[in-house]
Design a protein around this motif. Structure first.
Motif, PDB file in Angstrom:
ATOM      1  N   THR A 261       0.839  -1.197   0.000  1.00 27.35           N
ATOM      2  CA  THR A 261       0.000   0.000   0.000  1.00 27.35           C
ATOM      3  C   THR A 261       0.879   1.254   0.000  1.00 27.35           C
ATOM      4  OG1 THR A 261      -0.057   0.191   2.401  1.00 27.35           O
ATOM      5  CG2 THR A 261      -1.709  -1.247   1.371  1.00 27.35           C
ATOM      6  N   PRO A 262       0.329   2.409  -0.371  1.00 28.35           N
ATOM      7  CA  PRO A 262       1.109   3.653  -0.308  1.00 28.35           C
ATOM      8  C   PRO A 262       1.605   3.962   1.101  1.00 28.35           C
ATOM      9  CG  PRO A 262      -0.845   3.972  -1.667  1.00 28.35           C
ATOM     10  CD  PRO A 262      -0.981   2.622  -1.022  1.00 28.35           C
ATOM     11  N   GLU A 263       0.800   3.633   2.131  1.00 28.26           N
ATOM     12  CA  GLU A 263       1.211   3.893   3.525  1.00 28.26           C
ATOM     13  C   GLU A 263       2.444   3.080   3.891  1.00 28.26           C
ATOM     14  OE1 GLU A 263      -2.837   5.059   2.791  1.00 28.26           O
ATOM     15  OE2 GLU A 263      -1.864   3.097   2.575  1.00 28.26           O
ATOM     16  N   ILE A 264       2.484   1.820   3.467  1.00 33.35           N
ATOM     17  CA  ILE A 264       3.655   0.983   3.771  1.00 33.35           C
ATOM     18  C   ILE A 264       4.874   1.514   3.028  1.00 33.35           C
ATOM     19  CG2 ILE A 264       4.636  -1.330   3.485  1.00 33.35           C
ATOM     20  CD1 ILE A 264       1.877  -2.466   4.006  1.00 33.35           C
ATOM     21  N   TRP A 265       4.675   1.957   1.787  1.00 31.55           N
ATOM     22  CA  TRP A 265       5.802   2.543   1.059  1.00 31.55           C
ATOM     23  C   TRP A 265       6.357   3.750   1.818  1.00 31.55           C
ATOM     24  CZ3 TRP A 265       6.076   7.574  -0.753  1.00 31.55           C
ATOM     25  CH2 TRP A 265       7.247   7.879  -1.466  1.00 31.55           C
ATOM     26  N   ALA A 266       5.468   4.604   2.320  1.00 36.13           N
ATOM     27  CA  ALA A 266       5.910   5.787   3.048  1.00 36.13           C
ATOM     28  C   ALA A 266       6.684   5.398   4.306  1.00 36.13           C
ATOM     29  CB  ALA A 266       4.714   6.654   3.405  1.00 36.13           C
ATOM     30  N   ASP A 267       6.186   4.365   5.034  1.00 43.68           N
ATOM     31  CA  ASP A 267       6.872   3.918   6.245  1.00 43.68           C
ATOM     32  C   ASP A 267       8.261   3.385   5.930  1.00 43.68           C
ATOM     33  OD1 ASP A 267       4.681   4.602   7.740  1.00 43.68           O
ATOM     34  OD2 ASP A 267       3.842   2.583   7.799  1.00 43.68           O
ATOM     35  N   LEU A 268       8.359   2.575   4.871  1.00 46.51           N
ATOM     36  CA  LEU A 268       9.655   2.007   4.494  1.00 46.51           C
ATOM     37  C   LEU A 268      10.634   3.094   4.072  1.00 46.51           C
ATOM     38  CD1 LEU A 268       8.394  -1.058   2.417  1.00 46.51           C
ATOM     39  CD2 LEU A 268       9.652  -1.192   4.565  1.00 46.51           C
ATOM     40  N   ASP A 269      10.140   4.075   3.319  1.00 44.91           N
ATOM     41  CA  ASP A 269      11.024   5.126   2.832  1.00 44.91           C
ATOM     42  C   ASP A 269      11.442   6.077   3.951  1.00 44.91           C
ATOM     43  OD1 ASP A 269      12.237   6.395   0.433  1.00 44.91           O
ATOM     44  OD2 ASP A 269      10.949   8.076   1.000  1.00 44.91           O
ATOM     45  N   ASN A 270      10.605   6.204   4.981  1.00 41.06           N
ATOM     46  CA  ASN A 270      10.887   7.128   6.079  1.00 41.06           C
ATOM     47  C   ASN A 270      11.746   6.492   7.167  1.00 41.06           C
ATOM     48  OD1 ASN A 270      10.418   9.737   7.344  1.00 41.06           O
ATOM     49  ND2 ASN A 270       9.235   8.581   8.873  1.00 41.06           N
ATOM     50  N   SER A 271      11.830   5.170   7.167  1.00 35.30           N
ATOM     51  CA  SER A 271      12.572   4.465   8.219  1.00 35.30           C
ATOM     52  C   SER A 271      14.040   4.312   7.819  1.00 35.30           C
ATOM     53  CB  SER A 271      11.929   3.092   8.457  1.00 35.30           C
ATOM     54  OG  SER A 271      12.623   2.393   9.459  1.00 35.30           O
ATOM     55  N   LEU A 272      14.908   5.123   8.430  1.00 38.03           N
ATOM     56  CA  LEU A 272      16.335   5.077   8.111  1.00 38.03           C
ATOM     57  C   LEU A 272      17.081   4.184   9.087  1.00 38.03           C
ATOM     58  CD1 LEU A 272      17.037   8.853   7.360  1.00 38.03           C
ATOM     59  CD2 LEU A 272      16.522   7.021   5.728  1.00 38.03           C
ATOM     60  N   ILE A 273      18.066   3.476   8.580  1.00 42.21           N
ATOM     61  CA  ILE A 273      18.918   2.651   9.429  1.00 42.21           C
ATOM     62  C   ILE A 273      19.817   3.583  10.245  1.00 42.21           C
ATOM     63  CG2 ILE A 273      20.694   0.853   9.423  1.00 42.21           C
ATOM     64  CD1 ILE A 273      19.524  -0.049   6.724  1.00 42.21           C
ATOM     65  N   ASP A 274      19.944   3.281  11.519  1.00 44.19           N
ATOM     66  CA  ASP A 274      20.698   4.150  12.425  1.00 44.19           C
ATOM     67  C   ASP A 274      22.084   4.472  11.876  1.00 44.19           C
ATOM     68  OD1 ASP A 274      18.591   4.132  14.122  1.00 44.19           O
ATOM     69  OD2 ASP A 274      19.397   2.560  15.445  1.00 44.19           O
ATOM     70  N   GLY A 275      22.400   5.782  11.879  1.00 43.69           N
ATOM     71  CA  GLY A 275      23.737   6.224  11.485  1.00 43.69           C
ATOM     72  C   GLY A 275      23.978   6.234   9.990  1.00 43.69           C
ATOM     73  N   THR A 276      22.927   5.993   9.188  1.00 42.35           N
ATOM     74  CA  THR A 276      23.098   5.979   7.727  1.00 42.35           C
ATOM     75  C   THR A 276      21.970   6.768   7.067  1.00 42.35           C
ATOM     76  OG1 THR A 276      21.745   4.030   7.226  1.00 42.35           O
ATOM     77  CG2 THR A 276      24.013   3.627   7.942  1.00 42.35           C
ATOM     78  N   ALA A 277      22.132   6.982   5.768  1.00 38.26           N
ATOM     79  CA  ALA A 277      21.073   7.616   4.967  1.00 38.26           C
ATOM     80  C   ALA A 277      20.325   6.566   4.156  1.00 38.26           C
ATOM     81  CB  ALA A 277      21.683   8.662   4.042  1.00 38.26           C
ATOM     82  N   VAL A 278      20.523   5.299   4.505  1.00 40.48           N
ATOM     83  CA  VAL A 278      19.878   4.181   3.801  1.00 40.48           C
ATOM     84  C   VAL A 278      18.558   3.858   4.496  1.00 40.48           C
ATOM     85  CG1 VAL A 278      20.082   1.780   3.084  1.00 40.48           C
ATOM     86  CG2 VAL A 278      22.105   3.256   3.104  1.00 40.48           C
TER      87      VAL A 278
END
Length: 411
Positions: free
Chosen positions: A308-325
């Motif tokens: 869903t678009p909401e899951i895409w937003a969550d995945l894109d907004n969740s950054l791995i600690d200390g990185t821009a990934v």
């Protein structure tokens, strides 16, 4: 005459001559010499005959491929000349259909099963370069033809295959048990008990019919002209495509709808896992591992994913600690770009895999669009009411090729 045919006739003559000479009780030297010469010639012709067959077989294949390509090209050319405007005017004013449109309509009607005027799915294409009336909306469309809708839709992204069916029921036998390997525990021991080869059937049947309806005002009929054809194509295209895409995923199996992936999970044997955590690559990775353990895939790149678009937003907004990934970056690195659509229920995701050339699901479309006119409902307004009927069904042959995730929590 083909070389092989000539050689075959000559071999037949030689056999006849040899048979006559063989019946002579005391053949002369000349007759013996003639038999020897005929025998040598027959052997030589046999070699030539085989060579001719091989050569002609290649020629036949090349000619067959050319004919097949030519046939497809001629069909596309004829379909390009199909005018939906003629169908609309025939339904509204009784105007005679002619040209390529009449040929196609007559061929489809000969197959039976149509109450109104049959229209092939490919005729709903929005064709490039057509003249559109100035008062019409610019005919931009995401899906140019019915046949090419699914590769750009959620169903197509999940690997669902569309099948055109003329009539009747189409069954898919699926093996459920078979050979079992065992080792002999001793010199005269058995290698194991034999297990029967068993199959079950998944079928597509013409039990589900839906329709896209539209009302064309008398003003539009008189004012729009050729631009009306583009409008009808665009509207029918969008209505039919959107609903077929929805029932593949969410069809209830009730109220006249086919049974889709999510409501039919138990019926099709599809695993549904309640995650209950924030959407992340690790949550999807666990399902990829499950595919691998079931021998369905050997690489994460073989998995198709729809979210869903909401899951895409969550995945894109969740950054791995200390990185821009982001988690989205990690996910797309392994499984490619997922399809993002509101067709998928909230907080859910669907994963599929094509195994051994078998699609995770099949959408059967029976014939073309049956376009019917209602002359009574809007008779007082002089409007044209059209209904485009489509008969379709969906089935998933092997449940292990699809997995459903639910309860993906929002950030």
């Amino acid at each position: 005459m083909l070389a092989s045919k000539k050689l075959e006739l000559r071999r037949s003559e030689i056999r006849q001559n040899l048979a006559e000479l063989a019946n002579i009780a005391n053949p002369s030297e000349d007759e013996v010499r003639k038999m020897t010469d005929l025998d040598a010639e027959y052997r030589a012709k046999e070699v030539q005959y085989r060579a001719a067959l091989i050569s002609e077989d290649e020629q036949r294949r090349e000619a067959g491929a050319e004919l097949e390509t030519r046939s497809e090209s001629e069909w596309r050319d004829m379909m390009g000349r199909f005018e939906l405007r003629q169908v609309a005017m025939a339904l509204d004013e009784g105007t005679a259909i002619n040209g390529a449109t009449k040929e196609i309509v007559d061929e489809m009607r000969a197959a039976g099963g149509y109450q109104g005027i049959p229209v092939p799915m490919a005729a709903l294409e929005t064709r490039a370069g057509e003249t559109v009336a100035a008062d019409q909306i610019n005919p931009q469309t995401i899906r140019p033809t019915i046949d090419r809708i699914f590769p750009n839709s959620v169903a197509g992204s999940l690997g669902v295959q569309r099948i055109g069916i003329a009539r009747g029921e189409l069954a898919f036998p699926v093996a459920t048990s078979g050979a079992v390997f065992g080792w002999a525990d001793g010199e005269l021991a058995n290698v194991g008990a034999a297990a029967k080869y068993a199959t079950t059937e998944r079928s597509l049947s013409p039990d589900y019919t839906g329709g896209a309806q539209m009302v064309i005002s008398r003003k539009s009929l008189k004012q729009a002209g050729e631009g009306l054809e583009q409008s009808i194509r665009r509207d029918l295209n969008a209505a039919i495509a959107t609903e077929l895409d929805r029932v593949v995923v969410n069809g209830t199996g009730a109220d006249g709808q086919p049974l889709g992936i999510i409501p039919g999970a138990a019926t099709y044997g599809i695993a549904s896992t309640a995650i209950g955590i924030l959407a992340s690559w690790s949550a999807f990775r666990a399902e990829v591992v499950a595919f691998m353990e079931a021998n369905a895939i050997t690489s994460a790149s073989q998995v198709n994913l729809a979210i869903t678009p909401e899951i895409w937003a969550d995945l894109d907004n969740s950054l791995i600690d200390g990185t821009a990934v982001s988690e989205w970056d990690r996910l797309t690195k392994h499984v490619g770009t997922p399809a993002v659509s509101n067709v998928i229920p909230a907080a859910s995701a669907v994963m599929t895999a094509t195994v051994q050339g078998v699609a995770p699901g099949y959408l059967g479309i029976y014939g073309g669009v049956d376009l019917i006119r209602d002359p009574f409902t809007k008779a007082g307004q002089g409007s044209l009411v059209l209904t485009g009927l489509v008969t379709a069904d969906y089935t998933a042959p092997r449940g292990l090729q699809t997995r459903i995730l639910t309860g993906l929590a929002a950030a």
